[in-house]
Design a protein around this motif. Structure first.
Motif, PDB file in Angstrom:
ATOM      1  N   PHE A 256       0.830  -1.201   0.000  1.00 18.39           N
ATOM      2  CA  PHE A 256       0.000   0.000   0.000  1.00 18.39           C
ATOM      3  C   PHE A 256       0.867   1.255   0.000  1.00 18.39           C
ATOM      4  CE2 PHE A 256      -2.515   3.335   1.955  1.00 18.39           C
ATOM      5  CZ  PHE A 256      -3.695   3.228   1.248  1.00 18.39           C
ATOM      6  N   HIS A 257       1.984   1.166   0.719  1.00 13.90           N
ATOM      7  CA  HIS A 257       2.850   2.338   0.857  1.00 13.90           C
ATOM      8  C   HIS A 257       3.376   2.809  -0.503  1.00 13.90           C
ATOM      9  CE1 HIS A 257       5.274   5.163   3.011  1.00 13.90           C
ATOM     10  NE2 HIS A 257       6.376   4.734   2.427  1.00 13.90           N
ATOM     11  N   GLN A 258       3.691   1.857  -1.377  1.00 22.30           N
ATOM     12  CA  GLN A 258       4.203   2.239  -2.699  1.00 22.30           C
ATOM     13  C   GLN A 258       3.131   3.012  -3.473  1.00 22.30           C
ATOM     14  OE1 GLN A 258       7.357   2.122  -3.324  1.00 22.30           O
ATOM     15  NE2 GLN A 258       7.532   1.087  -1.332  1.00 22.30           N
ATOM     16  N   ASN A 259       1.885   2.542  -3.406  1.00 18.88           N
ATOM     17  CA  ASN A 259       0.781   3.255  -4.085  1.00 18.88           C
ATOM     18  C   ASN A 259       0.597   4.644  -3.503  1.00 18.88           C
ATOM     19  OD1 ASN A 259       0.156   1.114  -5.679  1.00 18.88           O
ATOM     20  ND2 ASN A 259      -1.321   0.253  -4.227  1.00 18.88           N
ATOM     21  N   LEU A 260       0.720   4.707  -2.195  1.00 19.99           N
ATOM     22  CA  LEU A 260       0.543   5.986  -1.497  1.00 19.99           C
ATOM     23  C   LEU A 260       1.584   7.001  -1.995  1.00 19.99           C
ATOM     24  CD1 LEU A 260       0.237   6.251   2.356  1.00 19.99           C
ATOM     25  CD2 LEU A 260       2.060   7.436   1.210  1.00 19.99           C
ATOM     26  N   LEU A 261       2.847   6.556  -2.078  1.00 21.01           N
ATOM     27  CA  LEU A 261       3.910   7.478  -2.517  1.00 21.01           C
ATOM     28  C   LEU A 261       3.645   7.951  -3.948  1.00 21.01           C
ATOM     29  CD1 LEU A 261       7.117   5.747  -1.058  1.00 21.01           C
ATOM     30  CD2 LEU A 261       5.867   7.716  -0.133  1.00 21.01           C
ATOM     31  N   ALA A 262       3.175   7.014  -4.795  1.00 19.51           N
ATOM     32  CA  ALA A 262       2.893   7.381  -6.192  1.00 19.51           C
ATOM     33  C   ALA A 262       1.755   8.397  -6.250  1.00 19.51           C
ATOM     34  CB  ALA A 262       2.539   6.121  -6.988  1.00 19.51           C
ATOM     35  N   THR A 263       0.729   8.195  -5.416  1.00 21.38           N
ATOM     36  CA  THR A 263      -0.401   9.139  -5.408  1.00 21.38           C
ATOM     37  C   THR A 263       0.068  10.524  -4.978  1.00 21.38           C
ATOM     38  OG1 THR A 263      -1.913   7.355  -4.849  1.00 21.38           O
ATOM     39  CG2 THR A 263      -2.694   9.583  -4.428  1.00 21.38           C
ATOM     40  N   LEU A 264       0.878  10.567  -3.921  1.00 21.23           N
ATOM     41  CA  LEU A 264       1.348  11.874  -3.434  1.00 21.23           C
ATOM     42  C   LEU A 264       2.153  12.577  -4.515  1.00 21.23           C
ATOM     43  CD1 LEU A 264       2.344  11.273   0.307  1.00 21.23           C
ATOM     44  CD2 LEU A 264       0.192  12.098  -0.658  1.00 21.23           C
ATOM     45  N   GLN A 265       3.009  11.817  -5.174  1.00 17.75           N
ATOM     46  CA  GLN A 265       3.837  12.430  -6.210  1.00 17.75           C
ATOM     47  C   GLN A 265       2.962  12.994  -7.334  1.00 17.75           C
ATOM     48  OE1 GLN A 265       6.647   9.813  -8.092  1.00 17.75           O
ATOM     49  NE2 GLN A 265       8.182  11.434  -8.122  1.00 17.75           N
ATOM     50  N   ARG A 266       1.931  12.213  -7.706  1.00 18.82           N
ATOM     51  CA  ARG A 266       1.050  12.635  -8.803  1.00 18.82           C
ATOM     52  C   ARG A 266       0.365  13.965  -8.478  1.00 18.82           C
ATOM     53  NH1 ARG A 266      -1.418   7.960  -9.259  1.00 18.82           N
ATOM     54  NH2 ARG A 266      -3.271   8.468  -8.048  1.00 18.82           N
ATOM     55  N   ILE A 267       0.029  14.197  -7.213  1.00 19.64           N
ATOM     56  CA  ILE A 267      -0.687  15.444  -6.884  1.00 19.64           C
ATOM     57  C   ILE A 267       0.251  16.510  -6.306  1.00 19.64           C
ATOM     58  CG2 ILE A 267      -2.912  14.275  -6.591  1.00 19.64           C
ATOM     59  CD1 ILE A 267      -2.539  14.509  -3.556  1.00 19.64           C
ATOM     60  N   GLY A 268       1.558  16.271  -6.441  1.00 16.08           N
ATOM     61  CA  GLY A 268       2.523  17.307  -6.058  1.00 16.08           C
ATOM     62  C   GLY A 268       2.684  17.494  -4.565  1.00 16.08           C
ATOM     63  N   ARG A 269       2.513  16.428  -3.796  1.00 10.16           N
ATOM     64  CA  ARG A 269       2.654  16.531  -2.338  1.00 10.16           C
ATOM     65  C   ARG A 269       3.765  15.596  -1.877  1.00 10.16           C
ATOM     66  NH1 ARG A 269      -2.655  18.300  -1.021  1.00 10.16           N
ATOM     67  NH2 ARG A 269      -2.257  18.264   1.222  1.00 10.16           N
ATOM     68  N   VAL A 270       4.215  15.809  -0.624  1.00 13.58           N
ATOM     69  CA  VAL A 270       5.336  15.005  -0.114  1.00 13.58           C
ATOM     70  C   VAL A 270       4.964  14.375   1.230  1.00 13.58           C
ATOM     71  CG1 VAL A 270       7.171  16.307  -1.279  1.00 13.58           C
ATOM     72  CG2 VAL A 270       6.357  17.070   0.960  1.00 13.58           C
ATOM     73  N   PRO A 271       5.521  13.190   1.533  1.00 17.97           N
ATOM     74  CA  PRO A 271       5.222  12.584   2.837  1.00 17.97           C
ATOM     75  C   PRO A 271       5.760  13.455   3.960  1.00 17.97           C
ATOM     76  CG  PRO A 271       6.440  11.044   1.413  1.00 17.97           C
ATOM     77  CD  PRO A 271       6.445  12.374   0.728  1.00 17.97           C
ATOM     78  N   GLY A 272       4.981  13.599   5.041  1.00 18.83           N
ATOM     79  CA  GLY A 272       5.409  14.424   6.171  1.00 18.83           C
ATOM     80  C   GLY A 272       6.541  13.771   6.942  1.00 18.83           C
ATOM     81  N   LYS A 273       7.326  14.606   7.581  1.00 22.41           N
ATOM     82  CA  LYS A 273       8.424  14.104   8.436  1.00 22.41           C
ATOM     83  C   LYS A 273       8.082  14.396   9.896  1.00 22.41           C
ATOM     84  CE  LYS A 273      11.646  13.057   5.221  1.00 22.41           C
ATOM     85  NZ  LYS A 273      10.850  11.963   4.646  1.00 22.41           N
ATOM     86  N   GLY A 274       8.511  13.508  10.784  1.00 23.38           N
ATOM     87  CA  GLY A 274       8.289  13.746  12.217  1.00 23.38           C
ATOM     88  C   GLY A 274       6.863  13.455  12.645  1.00 23.38           C
ATOM     89  N   PRO A 275       6.553  13.765  13.913  1.00 18.58           N
ATOM     90  CA  PRO A 275       5.258  13.380  14.480  1.00 18.58           C
ATOM     91  C   PRO A 275       4.060  14.120  13.878  1.00 18.58           C
ATOM     92  CG  PRO A 275       6.527  14.680  16.059  1.00 18.58           C
ATOM     93  CD  PRO A 275       7.440  14.401  14.908  1.00 18.58           C
ATOM     94  N   GLY A 276       4.303  15.285  13.258  1.00 19.49           N
ATOM     95  CA  GLY A 276       3.201  15.962  12.563  1.00 19.49           C
ATOM     96  C   GLY A 276       2.119  16.500  13.478  1.00 19.49           C
ATOM     97  N   GLY A 277       2.526  17.084  14.608  1.00 13.45           N
ATOM     98  CA  GLY A 277       1.553  17.754  15.483  1.00 13.45           C
ATOM     99  C   GLY A 277       1.035  19.014  14.797  1.00 13.45           C
ATOM    100  N   ARG A 278       0.049  19.627  15.429  1.00 11.16           N
ATOM    101  CA  ARG A 278      -0.533  20.831  14.815  1.00 11.16           C
ATOM    102  C   ARG A 278       0.444  22.002  14.903  1.00 11.16           C
ATOM    103  NH1 ARG A 278      -5.622  23.739  17.678  1.00 11.16           N
ATOM    104  NH2 ARG A 278      -5.769  25.613  16.421  1.00 11.16           N
ATOM    105  N   PRO A 279       0.724  22.640  13.765  1.00 19.51           N
ATOM    106  CA  PRO A 279       1.624  23.789  13.788  1.00 19.51           C
ATOM    107  C   PRO A 279       0.885  25.038  14.238  1.00 19.51           C
ATOM    108  CG  PRO A 279       0.899  23.383  11.552  1.00 19.51           C
ATOM    109  CD  PRO A 279       0.161  22.417  12.441  1.00 19.51           C
ATOM    110  N   ARG A 280       0.899  25.320  15.525  1.00 20.43           N
ATOM    111  CA  ARG A 280       0.158  26.486  16.017  1.00 20.43           C
ATOM    112  C   ARG A 280       0.913  27.766  15.681  1.00 20.43           C
ATOM    113  NH1 ARG A 280      -3.915  26.041  19.647  1.00 20.43           N
ATOM    114  NH2 ARG A 280      -4.432  23.940  20.306  1.00 20.43           N
ATOM    115  N   ARG A 281       0.168  28.765  15.197  1.00 25.37           N
ATOM    116  CA  ARG A 281       0.803  30.042  14.899  1.00 25.37           C
ATOM    117  C   ARG A 281       0.466  31.039  15.972  1.00 25.37           C
ATOM    118  NH1 ARG A 281       1.091  31.163   8.533  1.00 25.37           N
ATOM    119  NH2 ARG A 281       1.795  29.117   7.954  1.00 25.37           N
TER     120      ARG A 281
END
Ligand code: SAM
Length: 394
Positions: free
Chosen positions: A369-394
């Motif tokens: 599944f992970h391979q499909n996921l990476l291909a989908t992200l690439q197709r829509i111009g997005r990248v896998p997140g790094k780190g825990p991915g908590g909410r970036p509060r401004r």
């Protein structure tokens, strides 16, 4: 009605396409100045294609500006299908005579190591409301996942006591996810038949008879989310879009509630009828006032949620990918979402956690599944997140 506190003014670009400023935008200079219940409602009822396209574009722009192009990956582990509740919509409701499972500690740890190997930042431990998942079992599991993988841990175990939530938080759990499902308390009560009996217990307070019998008794999940917040959890809620009996007004109310609860995570998926549940047949003849459980309506809710809660983590849900198998996941990500929750549950258990039909058919190993996921992200111009991915509060 208060104006939205976070939303930065964005130039209205619809004029280039010959559009008048839509109900989402204020009068002043064609800019996004405020979002309120009435404007959200107008958007939910909007049918003109070019206008709706504008909503997708604005949501995507706000998503990029506030949370960037990373898509955070949360490995979902469905650790038990036992459930003491009998929700009218859910395929694993307690009264169904189906084969049930509860994963062992070793099995859960193997899933967590897979998440670590695939570089997911978080694991989500989700289950039916299973008191067989004891406080000690979860405490130990959270501790092990934190010390042995370092991943962020989200718990989604339903309505549990404040004491349990406090223990799990102490053990290192980072987030608690509990969808309030609908802000319409009458509808909530109708689709959760045991809610009255249980109300109060999960909050550690005895429910008085008069409160329990009130037709407008409060949704217990909202109180529990507030408690989780005071314990230091990041909190997540969400709704099912298109539950039979759900009105457009109540969805607008849900979106306002997301903002008022200041949620870190917001999951909105379409209601998918399960034929072996009481609500399984009830979408067949729906009145005009009924919110449709479609991909378009669900992504409208996702897009509006992004505008109202610009820095929240919003998943493109499996239910959305189920009602639109070809493009559902991508549509969510292109219309405001920034989180994907790949399923890490061992294949032998997936078909037994069929909360709605079609979900369990999405079967592939985590690695495949992970391979499909990476291909989908690439197709829509997005990248896998790094780190825990908590909410970036401004
Ligand atoms: N027991 C936990 C709880 O209640 O929060 C987590 C498990 S519960 C199965 C996870 C989510 O599945 C629910 O919050 C609900 O939104 C969703 N769900 C259940 N049945 C569904 C259906 N028929 N269509 C769409 N979503 C459904």
């Amino acid at each position: 009605m208060k104006d939205h506190p976070h939303l930065n003014p964005l130039p209205f670009k619809g004029e280039e396409a010959g559009l008048a400023p839509s109900p989402l935008w204020g009068e002043g200079g064609g800019e996004v100045v405020s979002v309120n219940r009435e404007r959200i409602l107008a958007w939910l009822l909007e049918t003109k294609e070019p206008r709706i396209e504008q909503l997708w574009a604005e949501a995507d722009e706000v998503r990029r500006e506030h949370v960037g192009d990373e898509v955070h990956l949360r490995g979902l582990i469905e650790l038990s299908s036992y459930c003491r509740r009998d929700c009218l919509y859910c395929g694993i409701r307690g009264s169904r005579k189906i084969e049930r499972y509860r994963m062992t500690e070793k099995e859960v740890m193997e899933c967590a190591w897979t998440a670590q190997k695939l570089e997911y930042g978080t694991v989500v431990l989700q289950s039916g409301e299973d008191l067989g998942l004891t406080s000690d079992f979860i405490t130990n599991l959270v501790r092990r996942i934190k010390t042995e993988t370092g991943l962020a841990v989200t718990l989604s175990l339903g309505e549990r006591s404040r004491e349990e939530l406090a223990r799990w938080r102490e053990a290192g759990a980072d987030r608690y996810l509990l969808k309030h499902e609908t802000s319409d308390s009458e509808l909530f009560r109708r689709i959760h038949p045991q809610a009255r009996e249980n109300w109060g217990q999960s909050l550690g307070a005895p429910a008085s008879d008069s409160a329990r019998d009130s037709p407008r008794f409060p949704n217990p999940r909202i109180g529990l989310l507030k408690q989780a917040r005071t314990l230091g959890y990041e909190i997540g809620s969400g709704v099912m879009v298109g539950i039979p009996g759900q009105s457009y007004e109540s969805i607008a109310e849900d979106i306002m509630l997301f903002r008022d609860l200041d949620l870190e995570m917001i999951g909105c998926g379409p209601f998918v009828p399960h034929p072996d549940t009481p609500l399984g047949q009830s979408c067949v003849q729906s009145p005009k006032s009924q919110v449709p459980a479609t991909d378009t309506m669900t992504t409208k809710v996702v897009a509006l949620t992004r505008l109202v809660c610009p820095d929240a983590n919003i998943p493109s849900t499996t239910a959305l990918a189920t009602v639109n198998k070809e493009r559902g996941r991508e549509l969510g990500l292109e219309r405001g979402a920034n989180v994907w929750m790949p399923n890490l549950t061992p294949l032998k258990y997936r078909a037994l956690y069929e909360i709605y039909p079609g979900k369990a058919k999405v079967v592939d190993t985590a690695e495949g599944f992970h391979q499909n996921l990476l291909a989908t992200l690439q197709r829509i111009g997005r990248v896998p997140g790094k780190g825990p991915g908590g909410r970036p509060r401004r």
